[in-house]
Design a protein around this motif. Structure first.
Motif, PDB file in Angstrom:
ATOM      1  N   ASN A  37     -12.318 -50.487-105.392  1.00  0.00           N
ATOM      2  CA  ASN A  37     -12.443 -49.174-104.906  1.00  0.00           C
ATOM      3  C   ASN A  37     -13.709 -48.367-105.172  1.00  0.00           C
ATOM      4  O   ASN A  37     -14.020 -47.352-104.709  1.00  0.00           O
ATOM      5  CB  ASN A  37     -11.416 -48.120-105.380  1.00  0.00           C
ATOM      6  N   ALA A  72     -16.443 -44.236 -92.867  1.00  0.00           N
ATOM      7  CA  ALA A  72     -15.413 -45.219 -93.286  1.00  0.00           C
ATOM      8  C   ALA A  72     -16.121 -46.520 -93.359  1.00  0.00           C
ATOM      9  O   ALA A  72     -17.078 -46.721 -92.061  1.00  0.00           O
ATOM     10  CB  ALA A  72     -14.272 -45.393 -92.420  1.00  0.00           C
ATOM     11  N   ARG A  76     -12.556 -48.852 -94.288  1.00  0.00           N
ATOM     12  CA  ARG A  76     -11.912 -48.179 -95.464  1.00  0.00           C
ATOM     13  C   ARG A  76     -12.570 -46.824 -95.863  1.00  0.00           C
ATOM     14  O   ARG A  76     -13.824 -46.592 -95.870  1.00  0.00           O
ATOM     15  CB  ARG A  76     -12.406 -48.717 -96.731  1.00  0.00           C
ATOM     16  N   PHE A 110     -13.842 -45.540-102.572  1.00  0.00           N
ATOM     17  CA  PHE A 110     -12.897 -45.587-101.463  1.00  0.00           C
ATOM     18  C   PHE A 110     -11.751 -45.098-101.740  1.00  0.00           C
ATOM     19  O   PHE A 110     -11.318 -44.936-103.206  1.00  0.00           O
ATOM     20  CB  PHE A 110     -12.695 -46.866-101.214  1.00  0.00           C
ATOM     21  N   LYS A 112      -7.730 -45.134-102.139  1.00  0.00           N
ATOM     22  CA  LYS A 112      -6.748 -46.151-102.828  1.00  0.00           C
ATOM     23  C   LYS A 112      -5.776 -46.466-101.575  1.00  0.00           C
ATOM     24  O   LYS A 112      -5.410 -45.519-100.864  1.00  0.00           O
ATOM     25  CB  LYS A 112      -6.337 -45.795-104.026  1.00  0.00           C
TER      26      LYS A 112
END
Length: 112
Positions: A37, A72, A76, A110, A112
């Motif tokens: 992440n 994104a 993500r 990012f 989660k």
């Protein structure tokens, strides 16, 4: 100066081959991700895929925003992006005669 969604330019839709997309994702993970992440761009980078390079450039643009709903990467959504004081970062893609220069590095997370 903070930017708004109205400041975003209209971008033409790109057609990306799924094999190219997978190669870009693999390279992106290898070069900038610290874990699942969290990623950081704090040094000059040499890319072999245009998609990975372009995603890093696009992600840098998020440092000028307080919200990340328009950003994104590889599907993500972003939770946070922060510019870091690492000096100018150059991004080069193999086979290209030019390079991209970012005013600073950045760190991102990012959702989660």
């Amino acid at each position: 100066m903070k930017l708004t969604a109205a400041d975003n330019p209209t971008v033409a839709a790109a057609t990306v081959d799924s094999a190219d997309s997978q190669a870009g994702l693999i390279e992106f993970k290898k070069l900038v991700m610290r874990d699942d992440n969290h990623g950081i761009v704090d040094r000059n980078l040499e890319f072999t895929t245009i998609q990975a390079r372009d995603e890093v450039v696009r992600l840098y643009g998020a440092t000028g925003y307080d919200y990340y709903t328009s950003f994104a990467l590889f599907g993500r959504p972003l939770a946070r992006v922060t510019a870091i004081t690492s000096g100018v970062i150059t991004l080069h893609c193999a086979g290209e005669a030019y390079q991209v220069s970012l005013p600073s590095g950045f760190e991102f997370w990012f959702e989660k």
